[in-house]
Design a protein around this motif. Structure first.
Motif, short mmCIF file in Angstrom:
data_model
loop_
_atom_site.label_atom_id
_atom_site.label_comp_id
_atom_site.label_asym_id
_atom_site.label_seq_id
_atom_site.Cartn_x
_atom_site.Cartn_y
_atom_site.Cartn_z
N PHE A 224 13.02 35.19 -13.29
CA PHE A 224 13.51 36.58 -13.21
C PHE A 224 13.57 36.97 -11.56
CE2 PHE A 224 10.75 37.18 -17.02
CZ PHE A 224 11.83 36.73 -17.88
N LYS A 225 12.92 36.67 -10.60
CA LYS A 225 13.23 36.88 -9.28
C LYS A 225 14.48 36.55 -8.85
CE LYS A 225 8.48 38.02 -7.20
NZ LYS A 225 9.08 39.23 -6.73
N ASP A 226 14.72 35.22 -8.87
CA ASP A 226 16.17 34.51 -8.63
C ASP A 226 17.24 35.41 -9.22
OD1 ASP A 226 14.88 32.65 -6.84
OD2 ASP A 226 14.84 31.12 -8.27
N ALA A 227 16.98 35.66 -10.68
CA ALA A 227 18.21 36.26 -11.27
C ALA A 227 18.41 37.63 -10.46
CB ALA A 227 17.65 36.48 -12.72
N ASP A 228 17.35 38.25 -10.45
CA ASP A 228 17.64 39.73 -9.72
C ASP A 228 18.22 39.50 -8.29
OD1 ASP A 228 16.41 40.92 -11.51
OD2 ASP A 228 14.46 41.26 -10.65
N LEU A 229 17.88 38.25 -7.70
CA LEU A 229 18.49 38.16 -6.28
C LEU A 229 20.10 37.87 -6.22
CD1 LEU A 229 17.81 37.67 -3.04
CD2 LEU A 229 17.10 35.17 -3.85
N VAL A 230 20.47 37.08 -7.08
CA VAL A 230 21.68 36.45 -6.63
C VAL A 230 22.95 37.16 -7.17
CG1 VAL A 230 20.52 34.04 -7.03
CG2 VAL A 230 21.64 35.09 -8.95
N GLY A 231 22.81 38.37 -7.67
CA GLY A 231 24.14 39.11 -7.94
C GLY A 231 24.73 39.02 -9.33
N ILE A 232 24.09 38.36 -10.25
CA ILE A 232 24.83 38.36 -11.60
C ILE A 232 24.30 39.52 -12.28
CG2 ILE A 232 24.70 37.12 -13.73
CD1 ILE A 232 23.85 34.45 -11.93
N PRO A 233 25.24 40.24 -12.84
CA PRO A 233 25.08 41.64 -13.41
C PRO A 233 24.23 41.78 -14.58
CG PRO A 233 27.38 40.97 -13.80
CD PRO A 233 26.78 40.01 -13.08
N PHE A 234 24.20 40.44 -15.49
CA PHE A 234 23.48 40.52 -16.92
C PHE A 234 22.26 39.47 -16.95
CE2 PHE A 234 27.10 43.28 -17.97
CZ PHE A 234 26.49 44.12 -18.65
N ARG A 235 21.31 39.62 -17.53
CA ARG A 235 20.36 38.47 -17.63
C ARG A 235 20.16 38.47 -19.18
NH1 ARG A 235 15.43 39.64 -15.01
NH2 ARG A 235 14.20 39.93 -17.14
N VAL A 236 20.16 37.40 -19.88
CA VAL A 236 19.54 37.27 -21.34
C VAL A 236 18.05 36.53 -21.05
CG1 VAL A 236 20.16 36.41 -23.45
CG2 VAL A 236 21.94 37.33 -22.07
N THR A 237 16.94 37.20 -21.49
CA THR A 237 15.87 36.60 -21.51
C THR A 237 15.60 36.16 -22.93
OG1 THR A 237 15.27 38.20 -19.86
CG2 THR A 237 13.48 36.83 -21.03
N VAL A 238 15.38 34.94 -22.88
CA VAL A 238 15.11 33.76 -24.30
C VAL A 238 13.53 33.66 -24.14
CG1 VAL A 238 15.73 32.19 -25.72
CG2 VAL A 238 17.49 33.12 -24.25
N GLY A 239 12.50 34.42 -25.15
CA GLY A 239 11.43 34.29 -25.16
C GLY A 239 10.85 34.30 -26.50
N LYS A 240 9.50 34.81 -26.34
CA LYS A 240 8.82 34.79 -27.64
C LYS A 240 9.66 35.37 -28.97
CE LYS A 240 4.27 35.09 -25.28
NZ LYS A 240 3.31 35.80 -25.10
N LYS A 241 10.54 36.34 -28.79
CA LYS A 241 11.17 36.88 -29.89
C LYS A 241 12.44 36.22 -30.62
CE LYS A 241 10.93 41.70 -27.92
NZ LYS A 241 11.59 42.71 -27.30
N VAL A 242 12.36 34.87 -29.92
CA VAL A 242 13.19 33.65 -30.80
C VAL A 242 12.88 33.73 -32.22
CG1 VAL A 242 14.03 32.72 -28.56
CG2 VAL A 242 12.13 31.94 -29.83
N THR A 243 11.62 34.01 -32.55
CA THR A 243 11.18 33.64 -33.75
C THR A 243 11.81 34.81 -34.57
OG1 THR A 243 8.96 35.19 -33.36
CG2 THR A 243 9.11 32.70 -33.21
N GLU A 244 12.14 35.77 -34.25
CA GLU A 244 12.79 36.99 -34.77
C GLU A 244 14.61 36.82 -34.61
OE1 GLU A 244 11.32 40.74 -33.45
OE2 GLU A 244 9.27 39.72 -33.56
N ASP A 245 14.89 35.70 -33.96
CA ASP A 245 16.28 35.33 -33.79
C ASP A 245 17.00 36.34 -32.89
OD1 ASP A 245 18.25 33.63 -33.91
OD2 ASP A 245 19.16 34.54 -35.79
N THR A 246 16.03 37.19 -31.70
CA THR A 246 16.27 38.13 -30.88
C THR A 246 16.03 37.54 -29.38
OG1 THR A 246 15.81 39.74 -32.44
CG2 THR A 246 15.72 40.28 -30.11
N VAL A 247 16.86 38.17 -28.61
CA VAL A 247 16.75 37.91 -27.22
C VAL A 247 16.93 39.27 -26.47
CG1 VAL A 247 17.80 35.82 -27.27
CG2 VAL A 247 19.27 37.71 -26.88
#
Length: 598
Positions: A545-568
């Motif tokens: 997350f720190k790297d994603a915040d740093l490098v200038g990319i405007p959107f981050r999709v976080t894939v974590g525990k909510k994948v059990t609900e088919d959600t990101v």
């Protein structure tokens, strides 16, 4: 698919010690650039992707109005001497010799090279108008490289040149570039202003700069929030409040007053109990040559040296001289007078100088042996002013221009200050620092005339084509974007120029369901045409997350525990807004965000 684990993205937790501005700190920390030497940078993977996107936008828009060339970076001395700029550019021009001893320069700009093509190839009005451009490296021997990519010795530039048969044609070419530049900077996501500008060493008449407000900027722009007025400091004007003139002392003729030891404007005003607004500030310069002197014999018969000519400037006591306005007015290099030169002209030490008792040039062309007196327009119409008496410890009262002394000419020489009235609407002006990202000039005939370019007009008469010059700094677009969009954790770029539009971060690649969902999400987005980076590294979520915040990319999709609900989770970097989106709906979500229908 681009996988972070396979790429070279050398992020840093600390900024370099010499980094002073946000763009320098973050472009190094984010792994976009690395310094090779002072003012010389290598562009790494992420930086190069952004540069290519910026150049792609510039090229797409410029191709609508012009033709792309690629010119040599090595220029022979003769080409620059033909325009007179070999000497004028001085140490800013990188100069070198080849093995045969011939002088060369590294390209600083390409007016001379483009004009050399025009003079050899353009023969008739039927071939005009022409707009030629290139995107290529440029070189400047910058004496003090600093601020990362903002002040460098090698940089990437889009420079374009127009050739027209007459001024009306140049107006059309100029307008085309103005509108094209607006489209380019709009597409690059910049919040910019267009300001009236000074052409400087490029020469020419009408000129506009495209500026982005930022504390990191080294330019100053004057603007009005009440209307659309905007200009750089070198060109800005304002309405100044009327000043009540002093009442005449005695019979109204100039009268000496004893001012022992009072040399500065403030000291004299305080001593005499008046406002600095009622005083004249006298500034003394020397010039080796004025444009009107060129046909005269400038050599001193006794010494054989080039004759110098005095140029004296009168300002209102509380005003500051704008050096760019002064330079544009005299159109020749000047230097402050030395003590011996001051005494020779004024017969007085510095601190007590004034315009009385000196025969000033009335006509620049005729009175070539006389000193020039330039008076700022703020003094025009004023009466009963106070100035030095050209006598130690004395000043004069009751001085009125055109009555007691005669200016060679009046000119706008004053630097505008914040809070003065807008020349258009009268509201208070503001002054901001800014970065210049683009500049357009109406060059006129400076290069085509000096280098001998000629074409036949409709009547078969040989005429000189009129030119325009138009530049965009590729690095400046990137740095300006970083400067206008950053926080303590990094920066975010507009999607159009970001190295990737979306980074998909798998919080735990050892979890098969998380890894698989991240792969699936990234593939869906990539198949739909989005520029996607998959962060598949075996790192803690916090690191990613720190790297994603740093490098200038405007959107981050976080894939974590909510994948059990088919959600990101989708995070908008600029606001940190978080939104849950189902994986099947992820493409539609980003199509609405990044590819909205017109």
């Amino acid at each position: 698919m681009h996988r972070w684990s396979e790429l070279f993205i050398p992020t840093l937790r600390e900024a370099p010690a010499d980094a002073e501005v946000a763009s320098h700190k973050f472009l190094v920390r984010a792994g976009y650039i690395r310094q090779l030497a002072a003012g010389i940078y290598s562009y790494l993977f992420l930086g190069n992707r952004s540069f290519n996107k910026i150049m792609g936008i510039v090229r797409e828009e410029m191709d609508k109005i012009g033709q792309e060339f690629y010119l040599p970076l090595l220029h022979p001395r003769e080409t620059w001497e033909a325009s007179g700029r070999w000497a004028l550019m001085g140490d800013n021009l990188f100069k070198l010799k080849d093995r045969k001893g011939a002088d060369l320069a590294l390209g600083f700009t390409a007016e001379e090279v483009m004009t050399s093509i025009a003079l050899k190839e353009l023969r008739s009005y039927k071939q005009l108008p022409q707009i030629w451009y290139q995107i290529a490296p440029k070189f400047r021997d910058e004496p003090r490289p600093k601020s990362g990519l903002l002040r460098v010795r090698q940089f990437m530039m889009k420079d374009a040149y127009s050739f027209d048969i007459d001024a009306a044609g140049l107006d059309v070419s100029y307008k085309k570039h103005y509108e094209t530049y607006c489209r380019i900077f709009d597409r690059c996501g910049l919040k910019y202003m267009v300001v009236e500008a000074d052409s400087g060493a490029m020469g020419g008449k009408e000129s506009h700069e495209f500026m982005v407000r930022t504390r990191a900027g080294e330019d100053q722009i004057v603007s009005c929030d009440g209307c659309d007025y905007a200009a750089n400091m070198e060109k800005a004007t304002s309405k100044i409040e009327a000043v009540e003139d002093l009442k005449p002392a005695g019979d109204g003729r100039p009268v000496e007053v004893h001012t022992p030891g009072q040399k500065t404007i403030e000291d004299v005003a305080r001593f005499l109990g008046v406002s600095p607004k009622n005083k004249i500030k006298t500034l003394a310069y020397m010039a080796d040559e004025l444009p009107s002197d060129k046909k005269s014999d400038k050599k001193d018969e006794k010494t054989g040296k080039t004759r110098s000519r005095a140029i004296v400037v009168l300002m209102r006591g509380d005003h500051q001289l704008n050096e760019a306005k002064f330079n544009a007015t005299v159109a020749v290099a000047t230097r402050p007078m030395e003590e011996s030169e001051i005494k020779a002209l004024f017969n007085s030490p510095a601190g007590y100088l004034g315009p009385l008792g000196i025969e000033w040039a009335k006509d620049l062309k005729k009175d070539t042996a006389l000193p020039v007196l330039l008076v700022d327009k703020a003094l025009e119409g004023r009466t009963n002013l106070i100035a030095g008496a050209n006598k130690e410890d004395y000043h004069l009262k009751n001085l009125t221009p055109r009555k007691d002394f005669h200016p060679t000419s009046y000119a706008d020489l004053r630097a505008v200050t914040a809070g003065e009235a807008c020349p258009h609407c009268g509201k208070a002006l503001r002054i901001d620092t800014a970065v210049e990202v683009g500049h357009i000039f109406k060059l006129g005939y400076r290069y085509s005339e000096s280098m001998g370019a000629r074409v036949l007009d409709k009547n078969g008469k040989e005429v000189t084509p009129i030119m325009g010059s138009y530049g965009i700094g590729i690095e400046r677009i990137l740095t300006a974007a970083v400067e206008q969009s950053n926080d303590e954790n990094g920066f975010w770029l507009p999607p159009s120029i970001a190295p990737f539009e979306i980074v998909v971060s798998a919080t735990n690649v050892k979890d098969d369901s998380v890894r698989s969902a991240a792969e699936d999400t990234a593939k869906r987005l990539e198949a739909a045409g989005f520029d996607v980076l998959l962060d598949d590294r075996d790192e803690r979520p916090g690191v990613k997350f720190k790297d994603a915040d740093l490098v200038g990319i405007p959107f981050r999709v976080t894939v974590g525990k909510k994948v059990t609900e088919d959600t990101v989770e989708v995070v908008l970097r600029s606001t940190r807004e978080v939104r849950d989106v189902t994986i099947p709906a992820i493409v539609n979500y980003f199509q609405e965000q990044l590819r909205p229908k017109a």
